[in-house]
Design a protein around this motif. Structure first.
Motif, PDB file in Angstrom:
ATOM      1  N   LYS A 135       1.529 -13.774   3.026  1.00 25.98           N
ATOM      2  CA  LYS A 135       0.400 -14.717   2.951  1.00 25.98           C
ATOM      3  C   LYS A 135      -0.481 -14.377   1.770  1.00 25.98           C
ATOM      4  O   LYS A 135      -0.686 -13.206   1.445  1.00 25.98           O
ATOM      5  N   THR A 138      -3.170 -11.866   2.301  1.00 22.35           N
ATOM      6  CA  THR A 138      -2.851 -10.458   2.535  1.00 22.35           C
ATOM      7  C   THR A 138      -3.708  -9.546   1.671  1.00 22.35           C
ATOM      8  O   THR A 138      -4.115  -8.468   2.084  1.00 22.35           O
ATOM      9  N   TRP A 141      -6.793  -8.434   3.218  1.00 22.05           N
ATOM     10  CA  TRP A 141      -6.546  -7.379   4.207  1.00 22.05           C
ATOM     11  C   TRP A 141      -6.362  -6.031   3.510  1.00 22.05           C
ATOM     12  O   TRP A 141      -6.871  -5.013   3.957  1.00 22.05           O
ATOM     13  N   VAL A 142      -5.609  -6.056   2.415  1.00 18.50           N
ATOM     14  CA  VAL A 142      -5.415  -4.806   1.675  1.00 18.50           C
ATOM     15  C   VAL A 142      -6.757  -4.281   1.181  1.00 18.50           C
ATOM     16  O   VAL A 142      -7.065  -3.094   1.283  1.00 18.50           O
ATOM     17  N   MET A 145      -8.560  -2.775   3.982  1.00 17.93           N
ATOM     18  CA  MET A 145      -7.945  -1.487   4.306  1.00 17.93           C
ATOM     19  C   MET A 145      -8.433  -0.411   3.324  1.00 17.93           C
ATOM     20  O   MET A 145      -8.765   0.702   3.736  1.00 17.93           O
ATOM     21  N   VAL A 146      -8.486  -0.769   2.044  1.00 21.87           N
ATOM     22  CA  VAL A 146      -8.930   0.199   1.031  1.00 21.87           C
ATOM     23  C   VAL A 146     -10.367   0.643   1.306  1.00 21.87           C
ATOM     24  O   VAL A 146     -10.693   1.838   1.254  1.00 21.87           O
ATOM     25  N   VAL A 149     -10.368   2.962   4.342  1.00 26.36           N
ATOM     26  CA  VAL A 149      -9.908   4.322   4.039  1.00 26.36           C
ATOM     27  C   VAL A 149     -10.956   5.067   3.210  1.00 26.36           C
ATOM     28  O   VAL A 149     -11.209   6.253   3.418  1.00 26.36           O
ATOM     29  N   TRP A 158      -8.653   3.694  -3.482  1.00 23.98           N
ATOM     30  CA  TRP A 158      -7.660   2.937  -4.245  1.00 23.98           C
ATOM     31  C   TRP A 158      -7.310   3.629  -5.552  1.00 23.98           C
ATOM     32  O   TRP A 158      -6.217   3.455  -6.082  1.00 23.98           O
ATOM     33  N   VAL A 161      -3.974   5.402  -6.086  1.00 22.21           N
ATOM     34  CA  VAL A 161      -2.695   4.716  -6.291  1.00 22.21           C
ATOM     35  C   VAL A 161      -2.798   3.525  -7.242  1.00 22.21           C
ATOM     36  O   VAL A 161      -1.777   2.982  -7.649  1.00 22.21           O
ATOM     37  N   PHE A 181       4.129   4.202 -11.012  1.00 25.26           N
ATOM     38  CA  PHE A 181       3.411   3.169 -10.259  1.00 25.26           C
ATOM     39  C   PHE A 181       3.547   1.817 -10.959  1.00 25.26           C
ATOM     40  O   PHE A 181       3.678   0.781 -10.312  1.00 25.26           O
TER      41      PHE A 181
ATOM     42  N   ASP B  20       1.704 -13.965  12.079  1.00 28.61           N
ATOM     43  CA  ASP B  20       1.404 -13.573  10.696  1.00 28.61           C
ATOM     44  C   ASP B  20       0.294 -12.542  10.661  1.00 28.61           C
ATOM     45  O   ASP B  20       0.374 -11.539   9.954  1.00 28.61           O
ATOM     46  N   VAL B  24       0.564  -8.812   9.119  1.00 23.10           N
ATOM     47  CA  VAL B  24      -0.270  -8.330   8.019  1.00 23.10           C
ATOM     48  C   VAL B  24      -1.087  -7.118   8.460  1.00 23.10           C
ATOM     49  O   VAL B  24      -1.169  -6.109   7.758  1.00 23.10           O
ATOM     50  N   CYS B  28      -0.866  -3.440   6.872  1.00 24.66           N
ATOM     51  CA  CYS B  28      -2.030  -2.787   6.281  1.00 24.66           C
ATOM     52  C   CYS B  28      -2.319  -1.457   6.965  1.00 24.66           C
ATOM     53  O   CYS B  28      -2.733  -0.499   6.315  1.00 24.66           O
ATOM     54  N   GLY B  32      -2.426   1.857   5.082  1.00 26.76           N
ATOM     55  CA  GLY B  32      -3.674   2.617   5.167  1.00 26.76           C
ATOM     56  C   GLY B  32      -3.420   4.058   5.555  1.00 26.76           C
ATOM     57  O   GLY B  32      -4.040   4.978   5.024  1.00 26.76           O
ATOM     58  N   LEU B  35      -2.050   5.828   2.634  1.00 31.05           N
ATOM     59  CA  LEU B  35      -3.111   6.075   1.665  1.00 31.05           C
ATOM     60  C   LEU B  35      -4.003   7.235   2.132  1.00 31.05           C
ATOM     61  O   LEU B  35      -4.416   8.075   1.329  1.00 31.05           O
ATOM     62  N   THR B  36      -4.264   7.273   3.437  1.00 29.43           N
ATOM     63  CA  THR B  36      -5.085   8.362   3.967  1.00 29.43           C
ATOM     64  C   THR B  36      -4.395   9.706   3.766  1.00 29.43           C
ATOM     65  O   THR B  36      -5.003  10.698   3.371  1.00 29.43           O
ATOM     66  N   PHE B  38      -2.286  10.390   1.460  1.00 35.16           N
ATOM     67  CA  PHE B  38      -2.395  10.628   0.026  1.00 35.16           C
ATOM     68  C   PHE B  38      -3.759  11.208  -0.314  1.00 35.16           C
ATOM     69  O   PHE B  38      -3.881  12.160  -1.084  1.00 35.16           O
ATOM     70  N   LEU B  85      -0.847  12.566 -13.202  1.00 34.67           N
ATOM     71  CA  LEU B  85      -0.028  12.541 -12.001  1.00 34.67           C
ATOM     72  C   LEU B  85       1.252  13.357 -12.207  1.00 34.67           C
ATOM     73  O   LEU B  85       1.944  13.196 -13.206  1.00 34.67           O
TER      74      LEU B  85
END
Ligand code: SF4
Ligand code: SF4
Ligand code: SF4
Ligand code: SF4
Ligand code: SF4
Lengths: 307, 287
Positions: A135, A138, A141-142, A145-146, A149, A158, A161, A181, B20, B24, B28, B32, B35-36, B38, B85
């Motif tokens: 979608k 999305t 949502w990302v 999420m960032v 976190v 963020w 990455v 990346f 959906d 999603v 995520c 997430g 990422l955490t 990381f 990196l």
């Protein structure tokens, strides 16, 4: 789609308007991307330190601070109150993009854009399927999420990455393994999902999109009555869903492309042979008659498939 | 595509929407968590990577640093680097230096701190002598030339805070019996962690004196011990009558005047020393 396409995308525009007018914004955009990178490279390559830093934060002529507002927001989520310099820089950048369109960052500045555009070009050449299409929402949502976190982990999440800073900082300060990346984004767009990264996932693009949701500078399908259904604008637009409401709108509906997803790249302006599109402001109220009723139902199906 | 032609479009839509959204959200959540993970890994700052002067404690630093490299650009000695990196240990893009390569020259105007737009390098550091980037530790006393009784003194001589951060402590050279050892000793209250000592140690490859992060180089003070020479208040003497130990037979005070232990070795004995105890299962000491 190809069976309905008589000519390659943009051919008609070149024939009618000439090469330059059919590629104006594409060329300007690549130039702009090169200039934004080049300004940062002047220092490390030629010792001319007009601009120091990178896209995350920079200092121009030891006077003008600029800061990425998305990183600043993550920093605030991580409960660090920055120095005034960073705050001023973030406000300047945010105001600028709020006026000219948040995703102008995407098409005119972001160094990942040439990468994903390249992936799309190759994707097209290889005639690949569009693949996984998450979608459009999305990315929000990302983004959420960032921020979550960042808040929970107390860190600018963020940036651990982010392929944009990996590439930009890498070119300026040394790449290390950061290219992986960038390669991942390229391969993702090429093999997994057409226009997947910038069009569906990147939280930076999502953030800038929100930032510029009410921006002044907009593209408008002013002459939509002249549209001859060649579908070239849909083929080149990285966010093709934004075109439909403006181009196919009725008389009362605005011809302005008001979606926050439009990147103001101007490619639709380039490739349209009858010059339907142009850059204008969101206050432009030039009357834009809608197209005459559809001549053949065939176009209906093409349009909905492309959109 | 065909949802509109189904009998119950709204139910279909709702179901699709829920599916959906769940997809999603789950995606995520997984991303997430990765990422955490990381982010947690990025906290492991290697011991040889020293943050610039004025850097906030590591956790706060990672919340603050924009990874812009303005500190790197304004350092006149090219001391600082942004971590790359896979090549360098610290969180990608954050500034650090390796003292053995290029130490911090302790600029009086601290340009790196002045350049930092985010406050990751704390502007309240105005005197570079107050910097606390790390703490030098004489890590290899077996090879340090001064510790061997020679006069190298290089680490001591180059220290910008000579005689405060690093001193030479005189002691008797047991090996020669006739000379002195000038032991380099670092004092944590004055050492800034600039790394000039580590850089200039004359030994090949690794230095015998190294700057370590303060968290590694210092132990926590043993507050339950009373340092009688610093604190002259008597310890609870009025409250508790501690048993007095007097020298003499029947105590563990062997060499006190008037006290002899039965099995003290006889120096004239053949075979030398016979300890006054036996380890279990060793069958005596003459092995
Ligand atoms: S969507 Fe993200 S990666 Fe793509 S151009 Fe915009 S900011 Fe760059
Ligand atoms: S609508 Fe036009 S300007 Fe906007 S993103 Fe699409 S091609 Fe670019
Ligand atoms: S104090 Fe001077 S030498 Fe040390 S890191 Fe800062 S700018 Fe570089
Ligand atoms: S100047 Fe400050 S924010 Fe920028 S990289 Fe250095 S410590 Fe980080
Ligand atoms: S790191 Fe070494 S040279 Fe620097 S202040 Fe400490 S003892 Fe002196």
């Amino acid at each position: 789609m190809s069976e309905t396409r008589k000519l390659p995308v943009g051919r008609e525009a070149i024939d009618e308007k000439g090469w330059w007018k059919a590629h104006r914004f594409l060329v300007l955009r690549r130039l702009s991307q090169a200039v934004f990178l080049g300004l940062f490279m002047l220092g490390p390559w030629f010792g001319i330190w007009w601009v120091k830093g990178n896209l995350s934060a920079s200092m121009t002529f030891n006077f003008l601070p600029l800061t990425d507002p998305f990183i600043t927001v993550q920093m605030l989520a991580a409960r660090h109150w920055p120095e005034t310099t960073a705050l001023i820089g973030a406000v300047i950048v945010a105001v600028a993009y709020a006026l000219i369109g948040g995703r102008v960052y995407c098409s005119w500045v972001c160094p990942i854009n040439p990468v994903t555009d390249g992936a799309h070009w190759l994707h097209d050449k290889l005639g690949m399927q569009k693949g996984w299409q998450p979608k459009r929402a999305t990315r929000y949502w990302v983004m959420a999420m960032v921020l979550a976190v960042s808040a929970l982990g107390g860190t600018v999440a963020w940036e651990l990455v982010n392929p944009i800073s990996m590439l930009h900082r890498g070119l300026i300060f040394g790449m290390g393994a950061a290219w992986s990346f960038v390669a991942a984004v390229f391969l993702f767009d090429l093999f997994v999902s057409r226009r997947g990264w910038c069009g569906h996932l990147c939280p930076v693009g999502a953030f800038y999109g929100l930032l510029g949701a009410r921006s002044i500078l907009r593209v408008s399908a002013t002459k939509r009555a002249d549209c001859d259904d060649c579908m070239d604008c849909f083929a080149v637009c990285p966010e093709m869903h934004v075109i439909t409401p403006a181009l196919r709108g009725t008389e009362e509906e605005t011809p302005l492309i008001l979606s926050a997803d439009c990147t103001n790249c101007g490619r639709c302006v380039d490739v349209c042979a009858p010059d339907v599109f142009r850059f204008t402001t969101r206050f432009d109220e030039t009357p834009a008659p809608a197209r005459a009723a559809r001549r053949k139902p065939k176009h209906q199906s093409t349009a909905s498939r492309a959109a | 595509m065909s949802a509109a032609t189904k009998r119950n479009p709204s139910a279909m839509d709702r179901r699709r929407f829920l599916q959906d959204a769940a997809r999603v959200a789950a995606g995520c959540a997984v991303a997430g968590m990765a990422l955490t993970k990381f982010a947690t890994d990025a906290r492991a700052l290697p011991a040889q990577a020293i943050r610039p002067p004025g850097a906030l404690p590591e956790e706060d630093f990672l919340a603050a640093c924009l990874r812009c490299g303005l500190c790197v650009r304004d350092c006149p000695y090219d001391t600082l680097k942004l971590a790359e990196l896979g090549l360098d240990g610290p969180a990608t893009g954050t500034p650090f230096f390796t003292a053995r390569d290029i130490p911090c020259e302790m600029c009086e105007d601290i340009p790196c701190v002045a350049a930092c737009p985010s406050g990751a390098l704390d502007k309240s550091l105005t005197n570079i002598d107050d910097a606390d980037m790390g703490l030098a530790v004489l890590i290899d006393e077996e090879r340090c030339l001064n510790a061997l009784g020679l006069r190298c003194d290089v680490c001591y001589r180059v220290c910008p805070l000579i005689d405060e951060a690093i001193t030479l402590e005189l002691s008797h050279n047991q090996r020669s019996g006739a000379h002195a050892i000038f032991m380099p000793v670092v004092h944590s209250d004055a050492c800034t962690g600039c790394g000039k000592c580590e850089k200039s140690c004359v030994l090949p490859n690794e230095s015998a004196i190294k700057v370590l992060p303060v968290r590694l180089a210092t132990a926590k003070a043993a507050d339950h011990y009373k340092l009688g020479w610093e604190d002259r208040e008597p310890l609870l003497d009025e409250l508790i009558d501690l048993p007095d130990r007097l020298p003499g037979p029947g105590t563990d005070n062997l060499v006190a005047p008037g006290g002899f232990y039965d099995t003290m070795p006889d120096p004239s004995m053949e075979g030398g020393f016979n300890p006054g105890f036996n380890l279990p299962g060793t069958g005596g000491a003459s092995q």
